[in-house]
Design an enzyme around this catalytic site. Sequence first.
Site, PDB file in Angstrom:
ATOM      1  N   PRO A 234       0.791  -1.239   0.000  1.00  5.22           N
ATOM      2  CA  PRO A 234       0.000   0.000   0.000  1.00  5.22           C
ATOM      3  C   PRO A 234       0.823   1.288   0.000  1.00  5.22           C
ATOM      4  O   PRO A 234       0.248   2.375   0.060  1.00  5.22           O
ATOM      5  CB  PRO A 234      -0.808  -0.112   1.297  1.00  5.22           C
ATOM      6  CG  PRO A 234       0.061  -0.919   2.210  1.00  5.22           C
ATOM      7  CD  PRO A 234       0.791  -1.899   1.329  1.00  5.22           C
ATOM      8  N   GLY A 235       2.167   1.191  -0.017  1.00  4.76           N
ATOM      9  CA  GLY A 235       2.917   2.425  -0.272  1.00  4.76           C
ATOM     10  C   GLY A 235       3.914   2.853   0.788  1.00  4.76           C
ATOM     11  O   GLY A 235       4.411   3.979   0.727  1.00  4.76           O
ATOM     12  N   ASP A 252       2.344  -1.358  -8.935  1.00  3.76           N
ATOM     13  CA  ASP A 252       1.657  -2.460  -8.240  1.00  3.76           C
ATOM     14  C   ASP A 252       0.240  -2.516  -8.764  1.00  3.76           C
ATOM     15  O   ASP A 252      -0.378  -1.464  -8.990  1.00  3.76           O
ATOM     16  CB  ASP A 252       1.664  -2.207  -6.710  1.00  3.76           C
ATOM     17  CG  ASP A 252       1.448  -3.485  -5.904  1.00  3.76           C
ATOM     18  OD1 ASP A 252       0.464  -4.194  -6.170  1.00  3.76           O
ATOM     19  OD2 ASP A 252       2.270  -3.748  -5.008  1.00  3.76           O
ATOM     20  N   LYS A 317      12.781 -12.585  -0.224  1.00  2.52           N
ATOM     21  CA  LYS A 317      11.960 -13.352   0.726  1.00  2.52           C
ATOM     22  C   LYS A 317      12.531 -14.762   0.826  1.00  2.52           C
ATOM     23  O   LYS A 317      12.887 -15.380  -0.200  1.00  2.52           O
ATOM     24  CB  LYS A 317      10.503 -13.426   0.249  1.00  2.52           C
ATOM     25  CG  LYS A 317       9.932 -12.103  -0.225  1.00  2.52           C
ATOM     26  CD  LYS A 317       9.681 -11.130   0.892  1.00  2.52           C
ATOM     27  CE  LYS A 317       9.258  -9.765   0.338  1.00  2.52           C
ATOM     28  NZ  LYS A 317       9.193  -8.715   1.339  1.00  2.52           N
TER      29      LYS A 317
HETATM   30  C1  LIG Z   1       5.034  -6.817   0.911  1.00  2.00           C
HETATM   31  S1  LIG Z   1       3.983  -5.995  -0.141  1.00  2.00           S
HETATM   32  C2  LIG Z   1       4.809  -4.478  -0.393  1.00  2.00           C
HETATM   33  C3  LIG Z   1       4.678  -3.535   0.744  1.00  2.00           C
HETATM   34  C4  LIG Z   1       5.262  -2.186   0.415  1.00  2.00           C
HETATM   35  N1  LIG Z   1       6.688  -2.219   0.229  1.00  2.00           N
HETATM   36  C5  LIG Z   1       4.952  -1.154   1.484  1.00  2.00           C
HETATM   37  O1  LIG Z   1       5.897  -0.594   2.058  1.00  2.00           O
HETATM   38  O2  LIG Z   1       3.782  -0.877   1.735  1.00  2.00           O
HETATM   39  C6  LIG Z   1       4.247  -6.822  -1.653  1.00  2.00           C
HETATM   40  C7  LIG Z   1       3.543  -6.202  -2.837  1.00  2.00           C
HETATM   41  O3  LIG Z   1       4.104  -6.782  -4.002  1.00  2.00           O
HETATM   42  C8  LIG Z   1       3.100  -6.756  -4.988  1.00  2.00           C
HETATM   43  N2  LIG Z   1       3.490  -7.636  -6.080  1.00  2.00           N
HETATM   44  C9  LIG Z   1       3.730  -8.972  -6.067  1.00  2.00           C
HETATM   45  N3  LIG Z   1       4.061  -9.381  -7.306  1.00  2.00           N
HETATM   46  C10 LIG Z   1       4.045  -8.293  -8.097  1.00  2.00           C
HETATM   47  C11 LIG Z   1       4.309  -8.056  -9.466  1.00  2.00           C
HETATM   48  N4  LIG Z   1       4.658  -9.051 -10.276  1.00  2.00           N
HETATM   49  N5  LIG Z   1       4.211  -6.803  -9.929  1.00  2.00           N
HETATM   50  C12 LIG Z   1       3.886  -5.773  -9.119  1.00  2.00           C
HETATM   51  N6  LIG Z   1       3.606  -5.941  -7.811  1.00  2.00           N
HETATM   52  C13 LIG Z   1       3.689  -7.178  -7.314  1.00  2.00           C
HETATM   53  C14 LIG Z   1       1.849  -7.174  -4.241  1.00  2.00           C
HETATM   54  O4  LIG Z   1       0.697  -6.726  -4.932  1.00  2.00           O
HETATM   55  C15 LIG Z   1       2.046  -6.476  -2.895  1.00  2.00           C
HETATM   56  O5  LIG Z   1       1.344  -5.247  -2.873  1.00  2.00           O
END
Ligand SMILES: C[S@@+](CC[C@H](N)C(=O)[O-])C[C@H]1O[C@@H](n2cnc3c(N)ncnc32)[C@H](O)[C@@H]1O
Length: 365
Positions: A234-235, A252, A317
């Site tokens: 979410p950012g 995203d 991860k």
């Molecule tokens: C751990 S969360 C990120 C949290 C973010 N860094 C924050 O500080 O709020 C992982 C994100 O990776 C996105 N995601 C996973 N695979 C993706 C892809 N192929 N392209 C874009 N986003 C992706 C998911 O939708 C998710 O919102």
Amino acid sequence: MHTGRSGVEITPREGLLAWCRPGFEGELAAELGRDAAREGRIGHVRARRGDGLALFLLDPSSCPPGSADRPWTRPIFARGIRRLRTELRALDPTDRLSPVLEALETLRPPHGWSGLVVEHPDSDAGKPLAPLARGFGRVVEAALARRGWLQRDGVQAAPVLHLALLATDHLLLAESCAGEPPWPGGIPRLRLLREAPSRSALKLEEALLVLLRPEERQGWLQPGMQAADLGAAPGGWSWVLARHHLDVTAVDNGPMAASALATGLIRHLRADGFTFRPQRPLDWMVCDMVEQPARVAARIATWLREGWCRQTIFNLKLPMKKRLEEVDRCLGILQDRSGRALDLRARQLYHDREEITVFARPSAS
Ligand SMILES: C[S@@+](CC[C@H](N)C(=O)[O-])C[C@H]1O[C@@H](n2cnc3c(N)ncnc32)[C@H](O)[C@@H]1O
């Protein structure tokens, strides 16, 4: 070992004390062991699952005089690392101070220590020691000050004294290693602001503190610089960059928090982070996509090879069993496929769970 005046076991030690996330002692121990072998240091590792630390105990005969204090390893899985000096066991709860002072008498640097940090493991057994660590810290600090063993102004180059409480009757005396922040247990106290879109914001904040030197933070995070954030929703990470006044393209398919978009510096792009590429080179690319780490590493390598960003911070991860092997494989992919020498800095941060955070940039040479 000798038995001190109060019957306490006082054992001089030479080696390293390294703090880690509980559950990652195996990875830390493996890193310590292999780095020691590479550096020709003979000794052994002491680590137990769940303790939140590992020790590397140097065989004193293998240690060239004066070389013990030089840093010879900085393991990825260590949150903080110290030079180990003495182990005290069988402490009497009615007088822990006397044996500590007895041991410190022989360790005392010529100009005293530049500070005192009392710490304890971040483990189930270690966390309840926090009040004792605080109280005992005050007692030790007062005793050191009375003896003139603590510098008042901290002007002389001298190590910080670390006192690691492992149990109510067991502690380690250690000293700071050059370049290591003095945070107890290697844990920075960062506050999550109410408007932060996610707790992940703390991860990038910690990464900027731990992986960059102060002058790099200053020079590489300038207003108006351009960044992309892959897997941004979410950012939290985008918001941290926006707080440094960078312009961010947040990639995203998921929704971004209103507080992120309210910065006015974040443009949300609903796209796949693995196919997105910038139209012109950016200062930064950050990436927190939950994906196979080798796939992330390969994509980051493409960005660096193509010069799409100057530098990057990303997460790998590690939900698998062989975590250190996977880290080695991913860092290898990064080196090989980026086609250039890299300045690579990797760490399991306090705010990292089953993952590590990596900074990479083509090296200056
Ligand atoms: C751990 S969360 C990120 C949290 C973010 N860094 C924050 O500080 O709020 C992982 C994100 O990776 C996105 N995601 C996973 N695979 C993706 C892809 N192929 N392209 C874009 N986003 C992706 C998911 O939708 C998710 O919102």
